[in-house]
Design a protein around this motif. Sequence first.
Motif, PDB file in Angstrom:
ATOM      1  N   MET A 112       0.814  -1.207   0.000  1.00  0.00           N
ATOM      2  CA  MET A 112       0.000   0.000   0.000  1.00  0.00           C
ATOM      3  C   MET A 112       0.853   1.266   0.000  1.00  0.00           C
ATOM      4  N   GLU A 113       2.148   1.146   0.305  1.00  0.00           N
ATOM      5  CA  GLU A 113       3.028   2.299   0.390  1.00  0.00           C
ATOM      6  C   GLU A 113       4.465   1.849   0.199  1.00  0.00           C
ATOM      7  N   THR A 114       5.347   2.815  -0.057  1.00  0.00           N
ATOM      8  CA  THR A 114       6.782   2.549  -0.183  1.00  0.00           C
ATOM      9  C   THR A 114       7.507   3.384   0.859  1.00  0.00           C
ATOM     10  N   THR A 115       8.304   2.728   1.686  1.00  0.00           N
ATOM     11  CA  THR A 115       9.028   3.433   2.736  1.00  0.00           C
ATOM     12  C   THR A 115      10.492   3.599   2.365  1.00  0.00           C
ATOM     13  N   GLY A 116      11.214   4.379   3.176  1.00  0.00           N
ATOM     14  CA  GLY A 116      12.642   4.535   2.948  1.00  0.00           C
ATOM     15  C   GLY A 116      13.390   3.244   3.189  1.00  0.00           C
ATOM     16  N   TYR A 117      12.963   2.487   4.196  1.00  0.00           N
ATOM     17  CA  TYR A 117      13.553   1.189   4.534  1.00  0.00           C
ATOM     18  C   TYR A 117      12.430   0.243   4.927  1.00  0.00           C
ATOM     19  N   GLU A 118      12.740  -1.044   4.890  1.00  0.00           N
ATOM     20  CA  GLU A 118      11.790  -2.051   5.332  1.00  0.00           C
ATOM     21  C   GLU A 118      12.392  -2.848   6.484  1.00  0.00           C
ATOM     22  N   ILE A 119      11.539  -3.159   7.471  1.00  0.00           N
ATOM     23  CA  ILE A 119      11.963  -3.965   8.613  1.00  0.00           C
ATOM     24  C   ILE A 119      11.602  -5.425   8.337  1.00  0.00           C
ATOM     25  N   SER A 120      12.559  -6.326   8.578  1.00  0.00           N
ATOM     26  CA  SER A 120      12.344  -7.752   8.324  1.00  0.00           C
ATOM     27  C   SER A 120      12.208  -8.520   9.633  1.00  0.00           C
ATOM     28  N   ALA A 121      11.753  -9.744   9.536  1.00  0.00           N
ATOM     29  CA  ALA A 121      11.671 -10.607  10.717  1.00  0.00           C
ATOM     30  C   ALA A 121      13.063 -10.831  11.312  1.00  0.00           C
ATOM     31  N   GLU A 122      14.085 -10.869  10.446  1.00  0.00           N
ATOM     32  CA  GLU A 122      15.458 -11.030  10.937  1.00  0.00           C
ATOM     33  C   GLU A 122      15.903  -9.810  11.737  1.00  0.00           C
ATOM     34  N   ASP A 123      15.480  -8.618  11.298  1.00  0.00           N
ATOM     35  CA  ASP A 123      15.788  -7.402  12.057  1.00  0.00           C
ATOM     36  C   ASP A 123      15.167  -7.472  13.451  1.00  0.00           C
ATOM     37  N   VAL A 124      13.936  -7.954  13.508  1.00  0.00           N
ATOM     38  CA  VAL A 124      13.248  -8.061  14.800  1.00  0.00           C
ATOM     39  C   VAL A 124      13.980  -9.028  15.711  1.00  0.00           C
ATOM     40  N   ALA A 125      14.351 -10.183  15.187  1.00  0.00           N
ATOM     41  CA  ALA A 125      15.059 -11.181  15.997  1.00  0.00           C
ATOM     42  C   ALA A 125      16.384 -10.626  16.503  1.00  0.00           C
ATOM     43  N   ASP A 126      17.094  -9.868  15.650  1.00  0.00           N
ATOM     44  CA  ASP A 126      18.353  -9.242  16.054  1.00  0.00           C
ATOM     45  C   ASP A 126      18.121  -8.259  17.195  1.00  0.00           C
ATOM     46  N   ALA A 127      17.117  -7.397  17.042  1.00  0.00           N
ATOM     47  CA  ALA A 127      16.871  -6.352  18.040  1.00  0.00           C
ATOM     48  C   ALA A 127      16.469  -6.923  19.390  1.00  0.00           C
ATOM     49  N   MET A 128      15.884  -8.103  19.413  1.00  0.00           N
ATOM     50  CA  MET A 128      15.457  -8.690  20.688  1.00  0.00           C
ATOM     51  C   MET A 128      16.631  -8.964  21.624  1.00  0.00           C
ATOM     52  N   THR A 129      17.855  -8.911  21.098  1.00  0.00           N
ATOM     53  CA  THR A 129      19.039  -9.129  21.930  1.00  0.00           C
ATOM     54  C   THR A 129      19.610  -7.828  22.486  1.00  0.00           C
ATOM     55  N   TRP A 130      19.101  -6.683  22.042  1.00  0.00           N
ATOM     56  CA  TRP A 130      19.618  -5.399  22.504  1.00  0.00           C
ATOM     57  C   TRP A 130      19.178  -5.132  23.944  1.00  0.00           C
ATOM     58  N   PRO A 131      19.990  -4.415  24.716  1.00  0.00           N
ATOM     59  CA  PRO A 131      19.696  -4.271  26.156  1.00  0.00           C
ATOM     60  C   PRO A 131      18.434  -3.495  26.482  1.00  0.00           C
ATOM     61  N   GLY A 132      18.036  -2.548  25.643  1.00  0.00           N
ATOM     62  CA  GLY A 132      16.878  -1.731  25.983  1.00  0.00           C
ATOM     63  C   GLY A 132      15.608  -2.102  25.261  1.00  0.00           C
ATOM     64  N   ILE A 133      15.602  -3.215  24.524  1.00  0.00           N
ATOM     65  CA  ILE A 133      14.408  -3.629  23.785  1.00  0.00           C
ATOM     66  C   ILE A 133      13.480  -4.400  24.731  1.00  0.00           C
ATOM     67  N   ILE A 134      12.249  -3.936  24.848  1.00  0.00           N
ATOM     68  CA  ILE A 134      11.290  -4.531  25.777  1.00  0.00           C
ATOM     69  C   ILE A 134      10.259  -5.400  25.071  1.00  0.00           C
TER      70      ILE A 134
END
Length: 604
Positions: free
Chosen positions: A162-184
């Motif tokens: 429905m739209e085009t963004t500057g970047y796209e977030i992937s499931a792999e990005d989400v899995a990576d971020a879950m290891t960051w210290p401040g991600i809740i």
Amino acid sequence: MEHDLSPTRFPSWPATAPDLIEVAAGRAPADTVIRGGIWVNVHTREALPDQDIAIRHGRIACVVPDASYCTGPETEIIEAHGRYMIPGLCDGHMHIESGMLTPAEFAAAVIPHGTTTMFTDPHEIANVLGLEGVRLMHDEALMQPVNIWTQMPSCAPSAPGMETTGYEISAEDVADAMTWPGIIGLGEMMNFPGVAAGDGQMLAEIAATQDAGKTVGGHYASPDLGPNFAAYVAGGPADDHEGTCEADAIARMRQGMRSMIRLGSAWYDVETQITAITEKGLDPRNMILCTDDCHSGTLVNDGHMNRVVRHAIACGCDPLIALQMATINTATHFGLEREIGSLTPGRRADVILTSDLKTLPIEHVIARGKIVAQDGKLIADCPHLDWPEAARKTVNMGAAKTAADFEIHAPDGRNSVTANVIGVVENQAPTKALKRDLPVSDGKVETHGDTCQIALVERHRATGGVTNAFVAGFNYSGKMAMASTVAHDSHHMIVVGTDREQMALAANRLAEVGGGITIFRDGTELALVELPIAGLMSDSPAHEVAAKADKMVQAMVDCGCTLNNAYMQHSLLALVVIPELRISDLGLVDVRSFEFIPVLETTT
């Protein structure tokens, strides 16, 4: 990119437990004692007079009638003088970017209002700068003297196809971020049709979050509470803030979700939903107060979570219940009940002193055991990141725009046309799908009455694309245009105006300054708010940004706008996950069916 997060290191409860025990037992002195206050206990919903709070290493050691037994010659004494001692306020769902400020300046703005904990979803910057933008927000958030936890954005784009963004977030990005210290947890899952349909990427993002033992944020922006809602809940989102009526709040709580009810700069959804508690008598522990979106003018002039709590009380909520909704309920929802949200042993010593529970004047703010604000004045330091140059050069719209870029051509021989028009609804995020008859001059469709032109100018990849349509409800008059690079969630450039020449001037001005908001009338710029970071935020102090925002709001009024906080309505016109009509770089979107529709109705 790695950043120095050393200012954020805060000792855990297990690490401090031996010293907390020594203080509570009277075998060691407290670092600080708050003396002689009324203890507001949000676990039992009581206000207990003549209590002291002893603090060690930024955590509460004990709350007792007399802490003199653990007070030493070096102990700092804060006199409560019989005032209420309440937990620091928590915002359960919000977007820092909506304040037009970086995390540091946002924290500086809200700390004097008693907000000591925020759960923030930086999906605005994710659409512009991708995972690196999220990391920058996350890292600066961790540097602050209050608690800012980050939810990893789930939907960039918010509605694929429905739209085009500057970047796209992937499931792999989400899995990576879950290891960051401040991600809740995972930020609001806006692609509710995708979840209800069992979309693989959406379910993979949810699974990665749940596998990490973290919370999945919800966003179900539909009045349909039938099978689609049931399917969405079955997918895993644990909360939702898109409700607008009592039935929405009840449905969410009955299905095991937390109903987050919001009061932002333009979203007034508390009064219509809190009746589930005040009149229907449902369990209040399943309802949470939040802001969602507050611009800098609201933060400086009106407040933050203190404003929401006051409003809930004014809507008939018991003050102690309202405080639960802004403290312990939020903490419990995110699995942090043993860390924040109450004034009890082991928790972070986030304390507000106030002389009245209904009007809630914020007189002292203590975060992690340190005084951070007093009588409305910030005392603490809010450190900044050195934002990279790449984050400051994000307005790439190609060649300068001319009036011709904003022309909408009618079919040959027509003197008037029927247009599909986005209808703005005051104080709510949803829009209405309207139809308006509009005049044609020299083959071009013209604005008429309260119907203005709206254009989305592509600004991420310099494609030169401009999508044109119509919007009603702002009530602008004269020759004017307003442009903004804040355009949730894709954050292209939104231009609304009554005159194509003014629209071109406004668009080119934002390209020149690197993003922000501007208003032109009769060839003159009436207001400009520069937002050089991702075209979304300023690292200037909040009061400076708020002053420019106030001028922007006044310029909207001077151009005829009568809506409350209409800037927020302007900024959401491209949000293609909230019904009914929105605009994207790909066309006019009917969010009820997630289909593109023509701007002009065809007739035989």
